[in-house]
Design a protein around this motif. Sequence first.
Motif, PDB file in Angstrom:
ATOM      1  N   ASP A 227      42.241 -24.485   8.493  1.00 17.12           N
ATOM      2  CA  ASP A 227      41.219 -23.650   7.865  1.00 17.12           C
ATOM      3  C   ASP A 227      39.873 -24.356   7.735  1.00 17.12           C
ATOM      4  O   ASP A 227      38.904 -23.753   7.272  1.00 17.12           O
ATOM      5  CB  ASP A 227      41.691 -23.175   6.488  1.00 17.12           C
ATOM      6  CG  ASP A 227      42.037 -24.322   5.556  1.00 17.12           C
ATOM      7  OD1 ASP A 227      42.097 -25.475   6.037  1.00 17.12           O
ATOM      8  OD2 ASP A 227      42.253 -24.078   4.360  1.00 17.12           O
ATOM      9  N   GLN A 228      39.802 -25.626   8.141  1.00 18.41           N
ATOM     10  CA  GLN A 228      38.531 -26.344   8.104  1.00 18.41           C
ATOM     11  C   GLN A 228      37.851 -26.385   9.467  1.00 18.41           C
ATOM     12  O   GLN A 228      36.695 -26.784   9.566  1.00 18.41           O
ATOM     13  CB  GLN A 228      38.748 -27.775   7.600  1.00 18.41           C
ATOM     14  CG  GLN A 228      39.096 -27.862   6.119  1.00 18.41           C
ATOM     15  CD  GLN A 228      39.243 -29.290   5.649  1.00 18.41           C
ATOM     16  OE1 GLN A 228      39.612 -30.170   6.422  1.00 18.41           O
ATOM     17  NE2 GLN A 228      38.963 -29.530   4.381  1.00 18.41           N
ATOM     18  N   VAL A 229      38.565 -26.000  10.510  1.00 22.11           N
ATOM     19  CA  VAL A 229      37.980 -25.977  11.851  1.00 22.11           C
ATOM     20  C   VAL A 229      37.027 -24.795  11.936  1.00 22.11           C
ATOM     21  O   VAL A 229      37.393 -23.663  11.608  1.00 22.11           O
ATOM     22  CB  VAL A 229      39.081 -25.868  12.916  1.00 22.11           C
ATOM     23  CG1 VAL A 229      38.470 -25.803  14.309  1.00 22.11           C
ATOM     24  CG2 VAL A 229      40.040 -27.042  12.810  1.00 22.11           C
ATOM     25  N   ASP A 230      35.784 -25.042  12.356  1.00 25.23           N
ATOM     26  CA  ASP A 230      34.793 -23.964  12.396  1.00 25.23           C
ATOM     27  C   ASP A 230      34.366 -23.656  13.824  1.00 25.23           C
ATOM     28  O   ASP A 230      34.874 -24.233  14.798  1.00 25.23           O
ATOM     29  CB  ASP A 230      33.582 -24.313  11.529  1.00 25.23           C
ATOM     30  CG  ASP A 230      32.913 -25.622  11.940  1.00 25.23           C
ATOM     31  OD1 ASP A 230      33.112 -26.053  13.094  1.00 25.23           O
ATOM     32  OD2 ASP A 230      32.196 -26.211  11.111  1.00 25.23           O
ATOM     33  N   ARG A 231      33.416 -22.757  13.928  1.00 25.29           N
ATOM     34  CA  ARG A 231      32.958 -22.299  15.246  1.00 25.29           C
ATOM     35  C   ARG A 231      32.303 -23.425  16.039  1.00 25.29           C
ATOM     36  O   ARG A 231      32.471 -23.512  17.262  1.00 25.29           O
ATOM     37  CB  ARG A 231      31.970 -21.143  15.040  1.00 25.29           C
ATOM     38  CG  ARG A 231      31.567 -20.422  16.312  1.00 25.29           C
ATOM     39  CD  ARG A 231      32.686 -19.573  16.847  1.00 25.29           C
ATOM     40  NE  ARG A 231      32.233 -18.709  17.934  1.00 25.29           N
ATOM     41  CZ  ARG A 231      33.029 -17.900  18.610  1.00 25.29           C
ATOM     42  NH1 ARG A 231      34.325 -17.843  18.307  1.00 25.29           N
ATOM     43  NH2 ARG A 231      32.553 -17.137  19.579  1.00 25.29           N
ATOM     44  N   ASP A 232      31.568 -24.282  15.362  1.00 30.73           N
ATOM     45  CA  ASP A 232      30.933 -25.399  16.064  1.00 30.73           C
ATOM     46  C   ASP A 232      31.981 -26.329  16.671  1.00 30.73           C
ATOM     47  O   ASP A 232      31.808 -26.833  17.793  1.00 30.73           O
ATOM     48  CB  ASP A 232      30.033 -26.181  15.107  1.00 30.73           C
ATOM     49  CG  ASP A 232      28.787 -25.390  14.719  1.00 30.73           C
ATOM     50  OD1 ASP A 232      28.403 -24.487  15.496  1.00 30.73           O
ATOM     51  OD2 ASP A 232      28.215 -25.670  13.646  1.00 30.73           O
ATOM     52  N   ASP A 233      33.073 -26.560  15.938  1.00 26.92           N
ATOM     53  CA  ASP A 233      34.164 -27.374  16.489  1.00 26.92           C
ATOM     54  C   ASP A 233      34.717 -26.731  17.755  1.00 26.92           C
ATOM     55  O   ASP A 233      35.002 -27.413  18.751  1.00 26.92           O
ATOM     56  CB  ASP A 233      35.282 -27.532  15.458  1.00 26.92           C
ATOM     57  CG  ASP A 233      34.856 -28.360  14.257  1.00 26.92           C
ATOM     58  OD1 ASP A 233      34.033 -29.271  14.433  1.00 26.92           O
ATOM     59  OD2 ASP A 233      35.352 -28.086  13.148  1.00 26.92           O
ATOM     60  N   MET A 234      34.854 -25.410  17.725  1.00 28.86           N
ATOM     61  CA  MET A 234      35.405 -24.712  18.881  1.00 28.86           C
ATOM     62  C   MET A 234      34.464 -24.769  20.080  1.00 28.86           C
ATOM     63  O   MET A 234      34.907 -24.853  21.231  1.00 28.86           O
ATOM     64  CB  MET A 234      35.701 -23.250  18.514  1.00 28.86           C
ATOM     65  CG  MET A 234      36.915 -23.072  17.619  1.00 28.86           C
ATOM     66  SD  MET A 234      38.463 -23.614  18.407  1.00 28.86           S
ATOM     67  CE  MET A 234      38.619 -25.268  17.733  1.00 28.86           C
ATOM     68  N   ARG A 235      33.176 -24.732  19.822  1.00 29.41           N
ATOM     69  CA  ARG A 235      32.225 -24.850  20.945  1.00 29.41           C
ATOM     70  C   ARG A 235      32.341 -26.225  21.593  1.00 29.41           C
ATOM     71  O   ARG A 235      32.269 -26.358  22.825  1.00 29.41           O
ATOM     72  CB  ARG A 235      30.802 -24.605  20.450  1.00 29.41           C
ATOM     73  CG  ARG A 235      30.531 -23.159  20.037  1.00 29.41           C
ATOM     74  CD  ARG A 235      29.044 -22.931  19.827  1.00 29.41           C
ATOM     75  NE  ARG A 235      28.773 -21.572  19.394  1.00 29.41           N
ATOM     76  CZ  ARG A 235      28.630 -21.204  18.131  1.00 29.41           C
ATOM     77  NH1 ARG A 235      28.722 -22.115  17.155  1.00 29.41           N
ATOM     78  NH2 ARG A 235      28.391 -19.951  17.814  1.00 29.41           N
ATOM     79  N   ARG A 236      32.511 -27.252  20.772  1.00 28.64           N
ATOM     80  CA  ARG A 236      32.654 -28.599  21.335  1.00 28.64           C
ATOM     81  C   ARG A 236      33.957 -28.725  22.123  1.00 28.64           C
ATOM     82  O   ARG A 236      34.001 -29.370  23.176  1.00 28.64           O
ATOM     83  CB  ARG A 236      32.607 -29.637  20.208  1.00 28.64           C
ATOM     84  CG  ARG A 236      31.229 -29.743  19.559  1.00 28.64           C
ATOM     85  CD  ARG A 236      31.106 -30.937  18.630  1.00 28.64           C
ATOM     86  NE  ARG A 236      31.921 -30.801  17.433  1.00 28.64           N
ATOM     87  CZ  ARG A 236      32.937 -31.577  17.115  1.00 28.64           C
ATOM     88  NH1 ARG A 236      33.281 -32.564  17.928  1.00 28.64           N
ATOM     89  NH2 ARG A 236      33.619 -31.390  15.999  1.00 28.64           N
ATOM     90  N   VAL A 237      35.016 -28.085  21.635  1.00 24.93           N
ATOM     91  CA  VAL A 237      36.280 -28.095  22.373  1.00 24.93           C
ATOM     92  C   VAL A 237      36.124 -27.353  23.696  1.00 24.93           C
ATOM     93  O   VAL A 237      36.592 -27.809  24.750  1.00 24.93           O
ATOM     94  CB  VAL A 237      37.397 -27.459  21.513  1.00 24.93           C
ATOM     95  CG1 VAL A 237      38.664 -27.245  22.336  1.00 24.93           C
ATOM     96  CG2 VAL A 237      37.701 -28.329  20.306  1.00 24.93           C
TER      97      VAL A 237
END
Length: 330
Positions: A227-237
Amino acid sequence: MAKEAGFPPGVVWNRAGRVGVLKQVPRDVWDHPDWVGRSRTVERSTGTADRAEGLRRALRMLVELDDAWEACRRDLRREPRPVASMTASEAEAFAGDAETLLDLEFDPEVAKAGGEALPGDPGELVGWAARSLGLAPAAGLLPALGEAVAARLAEPTPTTDRARYEAEARRLLTPGPRRRRRMSLAELFSLFEADPRRAGLSGRTASNYTTAKAVLGDVVGLGAFVDQVDRDDMRRVRDALLALPLAPATKRKYVRAVGSLFAYALREGLVEANVALGLAPPAAAAEGALKRRQFTADELARLFPPGWGLASPVDWMLALGLFQGLRAEE
C-alpha cells in the motif's frame, strides 16, 4: 366460550372452536403486583381443536395457574419490613420505584376492558407501592411519601429528539472503514503465485511474473509494503522493464504482469487502487523504432537472378516462400 359436560371446571371450547381455559383470578391474590390492574378473568387457548389433546394441554395450564396463584399467596403472606423514617434521598428513590411499578403494572387497555386500574391518588399509590416493595412505612411517613410520589409523577416525560436519534442510529449502524492488512511485495508475490486460479499457467507466462518480480525488487524493494507503492514507483518499474534488451512485445508482457499483480492486490483488499493500471505502452509506439523496412529493388536483384522472371507480386511471394523454406500450407 362454551362449556361441555365432559370437561372439568375451567376447561371450555373457545370462540375459535379450540379447547381453552377460562378461570377467575382468586380474590386473595388481587393485591399481588402480578395481578394489580389486570383482568380478573384468565382466558387462554390450547391452540388445538382435538378434544383429547386440548384437554391434556388445558389441564396442564390449570395446574400452572394454580401454582402461580399459590406463589402469589406466599408473597402476600410475607411480613413487610417496617420503615420508621426515610431520608430525602430514600423518599426520592421510593417515588422512583413507585413510578417504575406504575409503568410496569398499569395497562391502559386492561382498564378500558373493565379491569381494575391502579389507584390514581398518590396516597393510595404509596400504599400499593409499599406493599409491592415489601415495605410498611410508618403512618407519619405517608404524607411525605405521597408528596414525593406526586412530584415524581408530575415531572414532564422526557421526549426523544427523533432527528438526533436517527442520526446517532445511522452512525452506529454504518460500518467504519475496513482496516487493510499490510503486506510486503514479497508476501504479495507468494500469495499471488499460490492462488488456485493461477495453477494452470504455462511456463512462459510464469516466467513473465518471475522477471517482473526481479525488476520490482531491484527498483522498489520486495520488502516495501504494497500500500506504499505509488504511481511514480510504477513508472520507474515500467521504464526499467522497457529498457531491457528484449523484443517490445515481451517487454509489454512484463509490464502487464506487474499490472496483474496489483489488480490482484486490489481484488484482495490490500490496496485502494491499482497503481500499475494502464502503464503498458501501446504496441505501435513500442515497436515503431524497430519496424522493418522493405527490400529495395537492388537488394532483391542480388537475391534473385534476373532469369527468375519475377514480374508480379505473386511471383515475388512464391519466390520468397521458397527462399525461406515455407511449406505449401504456410
